[in-house]
Design a protein around this motif. Structure first.
Motif, mmCIF file in Angstrom:
data_model
loop_
_atom_site.group_PDB
_atom_site.id
_atom_site.type_symbol
_atom_site.label_atom_id
_atom_site.label_comp_id
_atom_site.label_asym_id
_atom_site.label_seq_id
_atom_site.Cartn_x
_atom_site.Cartn_y
_atom_site.Cartn_z
ATOM 1 N N GLY A 82 0.624 -0.953 -0.140
ATOM 2 C CA GLY A 82 -0.172 0.057 0.005
ATOM 3 C C GLY A 82 0.944 1.050 0.026
ATOM 4 N N CYS A 83 1.862 0.916 1.232
ATOM 5 C CA CYS A 83 2.343 2.631 0.547
ATOM 6 C C CYS A 83 3.270 3.019 -0.567
ATOM 7 N N ILE A 84 4.317 1.768 -1.503
ATOM 8 C CA ILE A 84 4.784 1.768 -2.395
ATOM 9 C C ILE A 84 3.718 2.403 -3.041
ATOM 10 N N SER A 85 2.387 1.372 -3.328
ATOM 11 C CA SER A 85 1.360 2.149 -4.778
ATOM 12 C C SER A 85 0.926 3.215 -3.747
ATOM 13 N N VAL A 86 0.608 3.900 -3.054
ATOM 14 C CA VAL A 86 0.521 5.534 -2.535
ATOM 15 C C VAL A 86 1.571 5.924 -3.295
ATOM 16 N N TRP A 87 3.401 5.644 -2.666
ATOM 17 C CA TRP A 87 4.294 6.790 -3.500
ATOM 18 C C TRP A 87 4.272 6.904 -4.753
ATOM 19 N N LEU A 88 3.782 5.454 -5.268
ATOM 20 C CA LEU A 88 4.475 5.108 -7.184
ATOM 21 C C LEU A 88 2.973 6.409 -7.933
ATOM 22 N N PHE A 89 1.835 6.262 -7.113
ATOM 23 C CA PHE A 89 1.159 6.988 -7.962
ATOM 24 C C PHE A 89 1.138 8.826 -7.029
ATOM 25 N N SER A 90 1.223 9.064 -6.155
ATOM 26 C CA SER A 90 1.487 10.522 -5.995
ATOM 27 C C SER A 90 2.194 11.494 -6.427
ATOM 28 N N SER A 91 2.055 12.536 -6.330
ATOM 29 C CA SER A 91 2.868 13.925 -6.843
ATOM 30 C C SER A 91 4.071 13.874 -6.613
ATOM 31 N N ASP A 92 4.598 12.940 -6.254
ATOM 32 C CA ASP A 92 6.065 13.396 -5.525
ATOM 33 C C ASP A 92 6.974 13.386 -6.291
ATOM 34 N N ARG A 93 8.243 14.688 -6.242
ATOM 35 C CA ARG A 93 8.969 14.475 -6.863
ATOM 36 C C ARG A 93 10.438 13.180 -6.723
ATOM 37 N N GLY A 94 10.435 12.626 -6.291
ATOM 38 C CA GLY A 94 11.482 11.619 -6.331
ATOM 39 C C GLY A 94 11.399 10.129 -6.537
ATOM 40 N N ILE A 95 9.795 9.689 -7.850
ATOM 41 C CA ILE A 95 8.940 8.932 -7.711
ATOM 42 C C ILE A 95 10.709 9.181 -9.050
ATOM 43 N N PRO A 96 11.285 7.507 -9.119
ATOM 44 C CA PRO A 96 11.513 7.381 -11.125
ATOM 45 C C PRO A 96 10.618 7.174 -11.794
ATOM 46 N N SER A 97 11.671 7.666 -13.634
ATOM 47 C CA SER A 97 10.452 8.002 -14.467
ATOM 48 C C SER A 97 10.267 6.617 -14.785
ATOM 49 N N ALA A 98 9.092 6.992 -15.310
ATOM 50 C CA ALA A 98 8.712 5.265 -15.899
ATOM 51 C C ALA A 98 9.273 4.375 -17.181
ATOM 52 N N GLY A 99 9.245 3.620 -17.335
ATOM 53 C CA GLY A 99 10.863 2.594 -17.911
ATOM 54 C C GLY A 99 11.978 2.707 -17.583
ATOM 55 N N SER A 100 12.603 3.219 -16.447
ATOM 56 C CA SER A 100 13.578 3.332 -15.258
ATOM 57 C C SER A 100 14.072 2.022 -14.923
ATOM 58 N N VAL A 101 15.396 1.639 -14.546
ATOM 59 C CA VAL A 101 15.510 0.379 -13.593
ATOM 60 C C VAL A 101 14.899 0.656 -11.716
ATOM 61 N N GLY A 102 14.853 1.931 -11.481
ATOM 62 C CA GLY A 102 14.115 2.007 -10.586
ATOM 63 C C GLY A 102 12.181 2.031 -10.472
ATOM 64 N N SER A 103 11.903 2.553 -11.508
ATOM 65 C CA SER A 103 10.431 2.713 -11.497
ATOM 66 C C SER A 103 10.474 0.995 -11.654
ATOM 67 N N TRP A 104 11.049 -0.016 -12.688
ATOM 68 C CA TRP A 104 10.781 -1.247 -13.048
ATOM 69 C C TRP A 104 10.590 -2.489 -10.660
#
Length: 129
Positions: A82-104
């Motif tokens: 739940g925490c990871i999901s909320v963090w991924l879908f929020s507008s936080d600046r620290g989220i890796p860009s889509a398609g990057s290794v961090g995003s995956w």
């Protein structure tokens, strides 16, 4: 259930080691710069994950404690998902860009935690411990 607890212990060790390495700039640069700040909280979470991994690894040898540990692991996994999901879908600046290794890495981790949480919760409610 022993296999699920062992897989969960391995996942917890990997997450714990990555979080303990919060000060390692090279690793987090490779994972698209989502390095946690302040580092102490990530390192404390890493230590907690390593403790959880140890408990999950020893749970199959202790049948009376297995039910409690399975229930606790299911709760931890689903809350972490739940925490990871909320963090991924929020507008936080620290989220890796889509398609990057961090995003995956975040996506795969979230799915693994959710699957383990559901399997453990199912076993707990069915009393397959």
């Amino acid at each position: 259930m022993t296999v699920v607890l062992t897989v969960n212990a391995v996942v917890a060790v990997v997450l714990g080691v990555v979080l303990l390495a919060a000060t390692w700039t090279g690793l987090f640069t490779h994972l698209s710069k989502f390095r946690p700040v302040p580092w102490i909280y990530a390192q404390l979470a890493g230590a907690a994950f390593l403790g959880l991994a140890w408990m999950l690894r020893t749970a199959p040898q202790d049948p009376p404690a297995r039910a409690t540990l399975t229930q606790g692991a299911a709760i931890v996994n689903l809350v972490a998902f739940g925490c990871i999901s909320v963090w991924l879908f929020s507008s936080d600046r620290g989220i890796p860009s889509a398609g990057s290794v961090g995003s995956w890495a975040f996506d795969v981790t979230a799915v693994i935690l959710a699957a383990l949480g559901v399997l453990e919760a199912r076993a707990f409610w069915r009393r397959d411990l």
